[in-house]
Design an enzyme around this catalytic site. Sequence first.
Site, mmCIF file in Angstrom:
data_model
loop_
_atom_site.group_PDB
_atom_site.id
_atom_site.type_symbol
_atom_site.label_atom_id
_atom_site.label_comp_id
_atom_site.label_asym_id
_atom_site.label_seq_id
_atom_site.Cartn_x
_atom_site.Cartn_y
_atom_site.Cartn_z
ATOM 1 N N LYS A 1 -1.034 -9.640 2.653
ATOM 2 C CA LYS A 1 -0.288 -9.155 3.827
ATOM 3 C C LYS A 1 -1.184 -8.177 4.574
ATOM 4 O O LYS A 1 -1.941 -7.433 3.958
ATOM 5 C CB LYS A 1 1.003 -8.453 3.395
ATOM 6 C CG LYS A 1 1.762 -7.811 4.568
ATOM 7 C CD LYS A 1 3.117 -7.301 4.173
ATOM 8 C CE LYS A 1 3.121 -5.864 3.694
ATOM 9 N NZ LYS A 1 2.582 -4.857 4.649
ATOM 10 N N GLU B 1 -1.191 -5.580 8.362
ATOM 11 C CA GLU B 1 -0.378 -5.016 9.437
ATOM 12 C C GLU B 1 -0.994 -5.291 10.803
ATOM 13 O O GLU B 1 -2.219 -5.327 10.933
ATOM 14 C CB GLU B 1 -0.242 -3.500 9.249
ATOM 15 C CG GLU B 1 0.506 -3.112 7.995
ATOM 16 C CD GLU B 1 0.695 -1.592 7.860
ATOM 17 O OE1 GLU B 1 0.345 -0.834 8.792
ATOM 18 O OE2 GLU B 1 1.219 -1.184 6.804
ATOM 19 N N ASP C 1 0.836 -1.204 0.000
ATOM 20 C CA ASP C 1 0.000 0.000 0.000
ATOM 21 C C ASP C 1 0.872 1.256 0.000
ATOM 22 O O ASP C 1 0.359 2.376 -0.043
ATOM 23 C CB ASP C 1 -0.998 -0.014 1.167
ATOM 24 C CG ASP C 1 -0.326 0.023 2.519
ATOM 25 O OD1 ASP C 1 0.915 -0.071 2.574
ATOM 26 O OD2 ASP C 1 -1.044 0.140 3.541
ATOM 27 N N SER C 2 2.198 1.068 0.000
ATOM 28 C CA SER C 2 3.122 2.186 -0.255
ATOM 29 C C SER C 2 2.802 2.778 -1.631
ATOM 30 O O SER C 2 3.227 3.889 -1.947
ATOM 31 C CB SER C 2 4.579 1.706 -0.196
ATOM 32 O OG SER C 2 4.751 0.507 -0.928
ATOM 33 N N ASP D 1 -1.224 -6.441 -0.678
ATOM 34 C CA ASP D 1 -1.293 -5.777 0.634
ATOM 35 C C ASP D 1 -2.733 -5.333 0.911
ATOM 36 O O ASP D 1 -3.391 -4.758 0.038
ATOM 37 C CB ASP D 1 -0.380 -4.549 0.594
ATOM 38 C CG ASP D 1 0.209 -4.207 1.949
ATOM 39 O OD1 ASP D 1 -0.062 -4.930 2.928
ATOM 40 O OD2 ASP D 1 0.967 -3.218 2.019
ATOM 41 N N GLU E 1 9.472 -4.281 10.297
ATOM 42 C CA GLU E 1 9.867 -2.971 9.756
ATOM 43 C C GLU E 1 10.403 -2.057 10.857
ATOM 44 O O GLU E 1 9.759 -1.868 11.901
ATOM 45 C CB GLU E 1 8.663 -2.303 9.060
ATOM 46 C CG GLU E 1 9.030 -0.928 8.506
ATOM 47 C CD GLU E 1 8.049 -0.354 7.496
ATOM 48 O OE1 GLU E 1 7.103 -1.062 7.090
ATOM 49 O OE2 GLU E 1 8.236 0.815 7.102
HETATM 50 O O1 KIV Z 1 3.511 -1.197 1.591
HETATM 51 C C1 KIV Z 1 4.687 -1.579 1.567
HETATM 52 O O2 KIV Z 1 5.434 -1.322 0.624
HETATM 53 C C2 KIV Z 1 5.161 -2.357 2.687
HETATM 54 C C3 KIV Z 1 6.622 -2.638 2.748
HETATM 55 C C4 KIV Z 1 7.315 -1.444 3.277
HETATM 56 C C5 KIV Z 1 6.930 -3.855 3.534
HETATM 57 O O3 KIV Z 1 4.415 -2.719 3.532
#
Ligand code: KIV
Length: 290
Positions: A116, A118, A47-48, A86, A185
């Site tokens: 993934k 969090e 989600d970056s 994500d 992280e």
């Molecule tokens: O969203 C992302 O790119 C991430 C990485 C920093 C692990 O969660």
Amino acid sequence: MEPKKMTVPDLKEKKKSGRKITMLTAYDYPTALLVDRAGIDAILVGDSLGMVVLGYRDTVSVTMDEMLHHTKAVSSAVKNALVIGDMPFGSYNVSVEKAVGNANRMMKEAHADCIKLEGGRSMAPLVGAIVKAGIPVQGHIGLTPQTASSLGGFKVQGKSFEAAKSLIEDAKALEDAGCFSIVLEAIPSPIAKIITGSISIPTIGIGAGIDCDGQVLVIHDLIGLFERFTPKFVKQYAKISDDILSAVSRYKSDVENMKFPEEKHSFSMNEKELEKLKTKRKVRVAKKAG
Ligand code: KIV
């Protein structure tokens, strides 16, 4: 021989045999093609995306539809790497039903291999339900950008005895809930080493030192395409933004100075046909003039 498609058991096997796991983010088809061709084990459509591609202030505003859109593009490109979709803020931290529903969308609509999310032990029930639904889950603890405001900003986590103990417990709870791997992280390297040694699933570090089972970076940081800030844990292997700026500036100058397009970039026409056209136009102009 073509390398075969990476699976969740393959990643676990890498930890067992002490081979490091490589992971990178990608958000679009051409980048994913290259990352996959380079032989990276896992591609995270993180989600970056919100910050490095969509220009948002943070990752909180990223929507499920945006994640599906980009994950689908990456999945279309990837032959070998494990594709991790994500889960954005608000897509799982609401109810078990919503979490399982959105994880299913990530698999069915965007063709991710796994997801993934969090959070530590408080997310264990959600992780358990998603895993039970047949979807592999990667955890993410330490600095969790979606909840950075409750963590006091983008800061290194787990620096005190209590905080480190809590992270170790989070990792254990996520393993027990069924996660196949955990992203660590921005945590001190000695804590990442303890966590890595105390769970049987692979840890993937980003700002967590050399002893994790693998490493992940945001591709825009690695290739120098995100200029707003560069975290301490990033190693920049290229400065692509300089190349793009130079190419675009040269194109602008060439167009303005009539150096582009050249003959070789243009299409010609049969001389006779052209002459016919010119004569026809002359006649038409003469007729109009009376
Ligand atoms: O969203 C992302 O790119 C991430 C990485 C920093 C692990 O969660």
